[in-house]
Design a protein around this motif. Structure first.
Motif, PDB file in Angstrom:
ATOM      1  N   ASP A 120       5.818   3.772  11.770  1.00 18.83           N
ATOM      2  CA  ASP A 120       4.592   4.437  11.321  1.00 18.83           C
ATOM      3  C   ASP A 120       3.891   3.601  10.247  1.00 18.83           C
ATOM      4  O   ASP A 120       2.647   3.549  10.213  1.00 18.83           O
ATOM      5  N   GLU A 121       4.661   2.967   9.362  1.00 18.92           N
ATOM      6  CA  GLU A 121       4.052   2.123   8.333  1.00 18.92           C
ATOM      7  C   GLU A 121       3.308   0.944   8.974  1.00 18.92           C
ATOM      8  O   GLU A 121       2.176   0.624   8.589  1.00 18.92           O
ATOM      9  N   THR A 122       3.948   0.308   9.946  1.00 17.22           N
ATOM     10  CA  THR A 122       3.293  -0.808  10.637  1.00 17.22           C
ATOM     11  C   THR A 122       1.999  -0.354  11.301  1.00 17.22           C
ATOM     12  O   THR A 122       0.956  -1.023  11.190  1.00 17.22           O
ATOM     13  N   ASN A 123       2.029   0.777  11.966  1.00 14.18           N
ATOM     14  CA  ASN A 123       0.840   1.273  12.654  1.00 14.18           C
ATOM     15  C   ASN A 123      -0.247   1.715  11.674  1.00 14.18           C
ATOM     16  O   ASN A 123      -1.448   1.574  11.954  1.00 14.18           O
ATOM     17  N   TYR A 124       0.165   2.244  10.534  1.00 11.50           N
ATOM     18  CA  TYR A 124      -0.791   2.616   9.486  1.00 11.50           C
ATOM     19  C   TYR A 124      -1.563   1.387   9.018  1.00 11.50           C
ATOM     20  O   TYR A 124      -2.800   1.420   8.880  1.00 11.50           O
ATOM     21  N   LEU A 125      -0.849   0.279   8.798  1.00  5.05           N
ATOM     22  CA  LEU A 125      -1.516  -0.952   8.366  1.00  5.05           C
ATOM     23  C   LEU A 125      -2.322  -1.570   9.501  1.00  5.05           C
ATOM     24  O   LEU A 125      -3.364  -2.204   9.260  1.00  5.05           O
ATOM     25  N   ARG A 126      -1.878  -1.383  10.722  1.00 11.40           N
ATOM     26  CA  ARG A 126      -2.637  -1.893  11.865  1.00 11.40           C
ATOM     27  C   ARG A 126      -4.037  -1.262  11.878  1.00 11.40           C
ATOM     28  O   ARG A 126      -5.043  -1.944  12.135  1.00 11.40           O
ATOM     29  N   ASP A 131      13.002   6.384   9.234  1.00 12.82           N
ATOM     30  CA  ASP A 131      12.389   6.884  10.469  1.00 12.82           C
ATOM     31  C   ASP A 131      10.870   6.745  10.480  1.00 12.82           C
ATOM     32  O   ASP A 131      10.206   7.144  11.435  1.00 12.82           O
ATOM     33  N   ARG A 132      10.304   6.151   9.408  1.00 14.53           N
ATOM     34  CA  ARG A 132       8.861   5.956   9.333  1.00 14.53           C
ATOM     35  C   ARG A 132       8.471   4.475   9.355  1.00 14.53           C
ATOM     36  O   ARG A 132       7.308   4.140   9.101  1.00 14.53           O
ATOM     37  N   ILE A 133       9.415   3.593   9.653  1.00 16.35           N
ATOM     38  CA  ILE A 133       9.128   2.155   9.619  1.00 16.35           C
ATOM     39  C   ILE A 133       8.020   1.792  10.601  1.00 16.35           C
ATOM     40  O   ILE A 133       7.060   1.098  10.252  1.00 16.35           O
ATOM     41  N   ILE A 176       0.856  -1.184   0.000  1.00 12.13           N
ATOM     42  CA  ILE A 176       0.000   0.000   0.000  1.00 12.13           C
ATOM     43  C   ILE A 176       0.893   1.235   0.000  1.00 12.13           C
ATOM     44  O   ILE A 176       1.828   1.331   0.799  1.00 12.13           O
ATOM     45  N   VAL A 177       0.597   2.160  -0.887  1.00 11.22           N
ATOM     46  CA  VAL A 177       1.350   3.417  -0.975  1.00 11.22           C
ATOM     47  C   VAL A 177       0.383   4.567  -0.729  1.00 11.22           C
ATOM     48  O   VAL A 177      -0.581   4.752  -1.474  1.00 11.22           O
ATOM     49  N   ASP A 178       0.633   5.314   0.329  1.00  9.05           N
ATOM     50  CA  ASP A 178      -0.176   6.482   0.675  1.00  9.05           C
ATOM     51  C   ASP A 178       0.786   7.629   0.945  1.00  9.05           C
ATOM     52  O   ASP A 178       1.355   7.749   2.032  1.00  9.05           O
ATOM     53  N   ARG A 179       0.974   8.465  -0.046  1.00  5.04           N
ATOM     54  CA  ARG A 179       1.978   9.528   0.054  1.00  5.04           C
ATOM     55  C   ARG A 179       1.569  10.639   1.012  1.00  5.04           C
ATOM     56  O   ARG A 179       2.415  11.439   1.417  1.00  5.04           O
ATOM     57  N   GLN A 180       0.303  10.681   1.388  1.00  2.85           N
ATOM     58  CA  GLN A 180      -0.128  11.657   2.380  1.00  2.85           C
ATOM     59  C   GLN A 180       0.227  11.205   3.797  1.00  2.85           C
ATOM     60  O   GLN A 180       0.408  12.032   4.694  1.00  2.85           O
ATOM     61  N   ALA A 181       0.326   9.890   3.981  1.00  4.46           N
ATOM     62  CA  ALA A 181       0.546   9.347   5.323  1.00  4.46           C
ATOM     63  C   ALA A 181       2.001   9.012   5.610  1.00  4.46           C
ATOM     64  O   ALA A 181       2.437   9.091   6.767  1.00  4.46           O
ATOM     65  N   LEU A 182       2.766   8.630   4.572  1.00  5.16           N
ATOM     66  CA  LEU A 182       4.119   8.121   4.779  1.00  5.16           C
ATOM     67  C   LEU A 182       5.072   8.696   3.739  1.00  5.16           C
ATOM     68  O   LEU A 182       4.639   9.270   2.727  1.00  5.16           O
ATOM     69  N   ASP A 183       6.364   8.502   3.963  1.00 12.55           N
ATOM     70  CA  ASP A 183       7.393   9.023   3.067  1.00 12.55           C
ATOM     71  C   ASP A 183       8.099   7.865   2.361  1.00 12.55           C
ATOM     72  O   ASP A 183       8.542   6.917   3.014  1.00 12.55           O
TER      73      ASP A 183
END
Length: 278
Positions: A61-67, A57-59, A9-16
């Motif tokens: 954050d990616e896990t929590n986004y998918l959670r 530094d967003r690793i 999943i790619v969400d450029r508003q949420a992650l870098d």
């Protein structure tokens, strides 16, 4: 039903995603809602999200986004294969954190975007060896010219469960070669490696590939590993470069049409459920 072990999943508003600027047609948002619509139509019932090489530094954050996505009503997401940096001293503490989080099912460090000697570094090998005997897997995303280094890593970590992504990125467009064919055979000789049959429509001629042009690569991989050591994945949205999720699912069914129901079930979902205890 299919268990998709390889969704991005790619969400450029949420992650870098630092790499996206040079990714051509993939430099766009590819959101869960877009995937899920087609996935449900294709009979996909379970999904693992595969890390998308977000900024280091967003690793978390990616896990929590998918959670959060996994908590939505009717979500297909059952867990993540998280990004990691085994070449860094901080890996040990990150591993402990991940072992305490049942949503994390494994790790991946994309090797073909890293220097070729990354997996040969002593710290990298020793950190991956820390996965020995744990419930966490490690995905290998590698090009054929890196096979020797990656095989040495596997041999250094005989008690780690490795997943070989995308049939090891076969040279479908240029044609079968001994490096890839013999490499698959060597990986299959290691009992701690499972092969992922995923998204190979993106590795052929994007305009003119056919079921028969993909068949030798998929059949050699399955024939080498056997039905107990293969899992299925979409590699969405990368598979859209070769037509999309629906054509890849159709190819999967075509390539396995002559197999037994038990063999198909192992590839489609049973092996993944066993490996990741889902």
């Amino acid at each position: 039903m299919l268990f998709d072990t390889h969704l991005h999943i790619v969400d450029r508003q949420a992650l870098d995603y630092p790499w996206l600027s040079g990714a051509g047609d993939l430099n766009r948002d590819n959101l869960y809602e877009d995937y899920a619509r087609d996935a449900l139509r294709c009979g996909i019932s379970n999904v693992l999200h595969m890390e998308v090489d977000v900024a280091a530094d967003r690793i978390d954050d990616e896990t929590n986004y998918l959670r959060e996505i996994s908590r939505r009503p009717g979500s297909l997401v059952r867990g993540v294969i998280a990004a990691c940096r085994p070449e860094e001293e901080s890996f040990a503490s990150y591993l402990e954190q991940s072992l305490a989080d049942p949503f994390v099912k494994g790790f991946r460090r994309v090797l073909h975007v890293a220097p070729d000697d990354t997996a040969a570094q002593p710290i990298f090998r020793e950190n991956i060896r820390r996965l020995s005997g744990t419930r966490l897997t490690f995905d290998l995303c590698t090009f054929p010219h890196q096979f020797e280094t990656v095989l040495t890593l596997v041999d250094h970590c005989p008690d780690v469960r490795f997943i070989l992504d995308h049939c090891a990125n076969p040279p479908i467009k240029s044609g079968m070669n001994d490096i890839w064919r013999k490499g698959i055979t060597e990986f299959a000789r290691r009992p701690n490696v499972t092969a992922k049959i995923s998204g190979v429509i993106a590795y052929g001629d994007l305009e003119s590939w056919s079921v028969e042009s993909l068949r030798p690569y998929v059949e050699h991989t399955i024939g080498s590993f056997g039905w107990d050591r293969v899992v299925w994945g979409s590699d969405w949205p990368v598979c859209t470069l070769g037509g999309g999720l629906t054509p890849w699912v159709a190819v999967t069914h075509a390539l396995t049409s002559g197999c037994s129901a038990e063999e198909r079930d192992k590839l489609y979902q049973a092996n993944a459920k066993r490996i990741w205890s889902i």
